[in-house]
Scaffold this active site. Structure first.
Site, PDB file in Angstrom:
ATOM      1  N   ASP A  16     -48.870  21.458  54.975  1.00  0.00           N
ATOM      2  CA  ASP A  16     -47.424  21.600  54.805  1.00  0.00           C
ATOM      3  C   ASP A  16     -47.087  23.035  55.182  1.00  0.00           C
ATOM      4  O   ASP A  16     -47.398  23.965  54.438  1.00  0.00           O
ATOM      5  CB  ASP A  16     -47.024  21.307  53.361  1.00  0.00           C
ATOM      6  CG  ASP A  16     -45.509  21.317  53.160  1.00  0.00           C
ATOM      7  OD1 ASP A  16     -44.801  21.901  53.996  1.00  0.00           O
ATOM      8  OD2 ASP A  16     -45.034  20.748  52.163  1.00  0.00           O
ATOM      9  N   HIS A  17     -46.465  23.228  56.354  1.00  0.00           N
ATOM     10  CA  HIS A  17     -46.291  24.594  56.853  1.00  0.00           C
ATOM     11  C   HIS A  17     -45.390  25.442  55.959  1.00  0.00           C
ATOM     12  O   HIS A  17     -45.410  26.676  56.039  1.00  0.00           O
ATOM     13  CB  HIS A  17     -45.742  24.569  58.290  1.00  0.00           C
ATOM     14  CG  HIS A  17     -44.333  24.075  58.400  1.00  0.00           C
ATOM     15  ND1 HIS A  17     -44.019  22.755  58.608  1.00  0.00           N
ATOM     16  CD2 HIS A  17     -43.156  24.724  58.324  1.00  0.00           C
ATOM     17  CE1 HIS A  17     -42.707  22.612  58.673  1.00  0.00           C
ATOM     18  NE2 HIS A  17     -42.159  23.797  58.500  1.00  0.00           N
ATOM     19  N   HIS A  32     -42.227  18.985  51.445  1.00  0.00           N
ATOM     20  CA  HIS A  32     -41.784  20.371  51.282  1.00  0.00           C
ATOM     21  C   HIS A  32     -41.185  20.640  49.897  1.00  0.00           C
ATOM     22  O   HIS A  32     -41.590  21.565  49.189  1.00  0.00           O
ATOM     23  CB  HIS A  32     -40.730  20.729  52.334  1.00  0.00           C
ATOM     24  CG  HIS A  32     -41.215  20.626  53.738  1.00  0.00           C
ATOM     25  ND1 HIS A  32     -42.525  20.849  54.094  1.00  0.00           N
ATOM     26  CD2 HIS A  32     -40.571  20.323  54.895  1.00  0.00           C
ATOM     27  CE1 HIS A  32     -42.660  20.683  55.400  1.00  0.00           C
ATOM     28  NE2 HIS A  32     -41.492  20.368  55.895  1.00  0.00           N
TER      29      HIS A  32
END
Length: 513
Positions: free
Chosen positions: A198-199, A261
């Site tokens: 998950d960036h 996110h």
């Protein structure tokens, strides 16, 4: 075995360099490789956090040679590198890039890949350590890992070599598909080998949430229901579809942002102190929070969630089309581009403290932030003064575009009478620590190469996130929206989003820039 090759000396080394390894990128012809992954690796090498014994293999169906692949990435790094490009360092990179043109379903390709990796091991002393980055469509996640396993490329020798796989989102499109994908992967790989990326967790402010909460004695004692009135988490974007219309219309804002996110931001904000920074110690506490979120009934979905779709409007002085006018979007689409909700966490720390969440496309500003609003102070002392009300204190964690922390409190305005003014104390990472070249992926790729899974989701966390949104998906599927679009591009979303907070006498905190 080849001797260790020297990497150009750049800056003082900070932190542990990665293990010798090969990064294999499935879907390497896509923009993610050129814009993010290669600049990330370059930044790690420049900071001396990348092993000297390293190589890259790109795999995609696009027909090109290794030389053409190198040229493609060379043009990309010149465009996307942050700062001046070091030609000696980039030459070092180019010599370690390889390319395989093949379909992901071709079983013989995995045999050829294994042979290429054996050659790379001999040439660059990578010790048979491989990690596979799946920058592909989700339907390939399971089959690729199955083929890697069938060819022996996921096999590890205890204490001698490691094999890992990084999987991009979306991890499933609902609870059932997420469970099925977890089951498929765990039949051929262990949880220790799977890195669900998950960036958002690569951003400094997100990583700093734990340090901020648990390293400062003044905040953790008041981080609970006794002192905090509510929490807001906003992920606002100004962009539209950007050639992703066909994908987005199948996903929507809820699937695209909330189970991954936003659930990560909730868990880090609300979790109990872990016993250490070991991966499972941190993720155990995150998982507890996700499981403690109260599921919404069908009736509560109608009253505690809001969905919206943007129409045409104006952003930064330019007219932009509505969602239904975007490429590859049906003219009668019912897909939401905005979602807001009120959730409750049923545990001793957070009982009765609402968490308000929102995310959307084509909003007034690009800004991601977490607002911690504290309870108002008693008013008794100010009854006989010109002060009409007391403003609540707010602590804001700014995640993007600028990373930092701000604290709002009341102070007396100079003068003979008692008047209060709002004061904001602001901290920005760039001002205090300098601005480091970053794509947001550096920490994540480096952690994978050293075997640290702290910032990667575990199977139970993924499924817990989907459990939260499943009732919403079910109700929204059964009941089409009354009217779309219901907010103009360049605004903060539909009016119903403001109403969601105003019913509780609360208001969203907006940041224009």
């Amino acid at each position: 075995m080849a001797q260790t090759e020297a990497m150009p000396v750049q800056e003082q080394r900070i932190g542990r360099p990665s293990d010798p390894c090969v990064m294999v990128i499935f879907g390497a012809a896509g923009d993610l490789t050129r814009r993010k992954l290669i600049p990330t690796l370059y930044n790690l090498a420049k900071a001396h956090l990348l092993s000297r014994n390293f190589a890259i293999v790109g795999i995609a169906h696009t027909q090109m040679s290794t030389q053409q692949f190198r040229e493609r990435l060379s043009s990309g790094i010149k465009e996307y590198a942050d700062g001046d490009l070091d030609p000696e360092l980039w030459k070092w990179f180019e010599e370690r890039m390889y390319y395989v043109a093949a379909e992901f379903g071709d079983k013989q390709m995995y045999v050829r890949l294994g042979q290429l990796l054996e050659k790379i091991d001999k040439d660059h002393s990578t010790r048979e350590n491989y990690f596979f980055y799946l920058a592909t469509s989700p339907e390939f996640f399971g089959p690729i890992v199955e083929q890697l396993s069938a060819t022996g490329l996921m096999d590890e020798k205890s204490g001698q070599r490691w094999r890992r796989v990084i999987i991009e989102k979306p991890f499933g499109h609902d609870l059932d598909s997420a469970r099925a994908l977890n089951k498929q992967l765990l039949q051929v790989a262990t949880e220790k080998q799977i890195y669900r990326i998950d960036h958002y967790l690569g951003k400094e402010t997100v990583q700093n949430i734990l340090a901020f909460r648990f390293a400062n004695g003044i905040f953790e004692p008041i981080w609970n229901r006794r002192y905090i009135d509510h929490v807001q988490i906003s992920v606002a974007e100004t962009v539209g579809m950007e050639q992703r219309g066909s994908y987005y219309d199948q996903a929507g804002a809820l699937r695209d942002m909330v189970p991954n996110h936003i659930m990560q931001l909730i868990s880090l904000t609300a979790m109990e102190p872990p016993v250490s920074f070991q991966a499972d110690a941190v993720r155990d506490e995150q998982a507890k929070i996700l499981h403690a979120i109260q599921p919404l009934s069908s009736e509560e979905v109608l009253s505690k969630t809001v969905r919206g779709q943007y129409g045409d409007g104006e952003i930064d002085g330019h007219r932009v089309p509505g969602y239904r006018q975007e490429d590859d979007v049906p003219v009668d689409s019912r897909t939401e581009t905005f979602v807001a909700m009120k959730l409750m966490i049923d545990n001793w720390r957070w009982a009765d403290v609402p968490f308000f969440l929102r995310t959307g496309k084509r909003m007034a500003a690009r800004h991601t932030h977490i607002v911690i609003q504290f309870r108002r102070a008693p008013f008794m002392l100010f009854r006989d003064t010109p002060v009409e009300n007391l403003m609540p204190n707010q602590l804001v964690l700014h995640i993007q575009p600028e990373e930092g922390i701000s604290l709002r409190f009341a102070a007396k305005v100079p003068g003979p009478t008692m008047r209060l003014g709002a004061v904001d104390m602001n901290f920005e990472y760039a001002d205090y620590f300098g601005r480091q070249p970053s794509t947001g992926y550096e920490r994540l790729l480096h952690d994978c190469m050293i075997g640290d899974q702290t910032l990667f989701q575990r199977a139970d966390m993924v499924e817990a996130g989907w459990c939260v949104v499943s009732p919403m998906l079910d109700v929204w599927k059964a009941l089409p929206p009354r009217y779309f679009p219901n907010y103009a591009a360049g605004t903060w979303g539909p009016k119903e989003s403001d109403d969601l907070l105003e019913r509780d006498n609360r208001h969203w905190r907006n940041f224009e820039k």
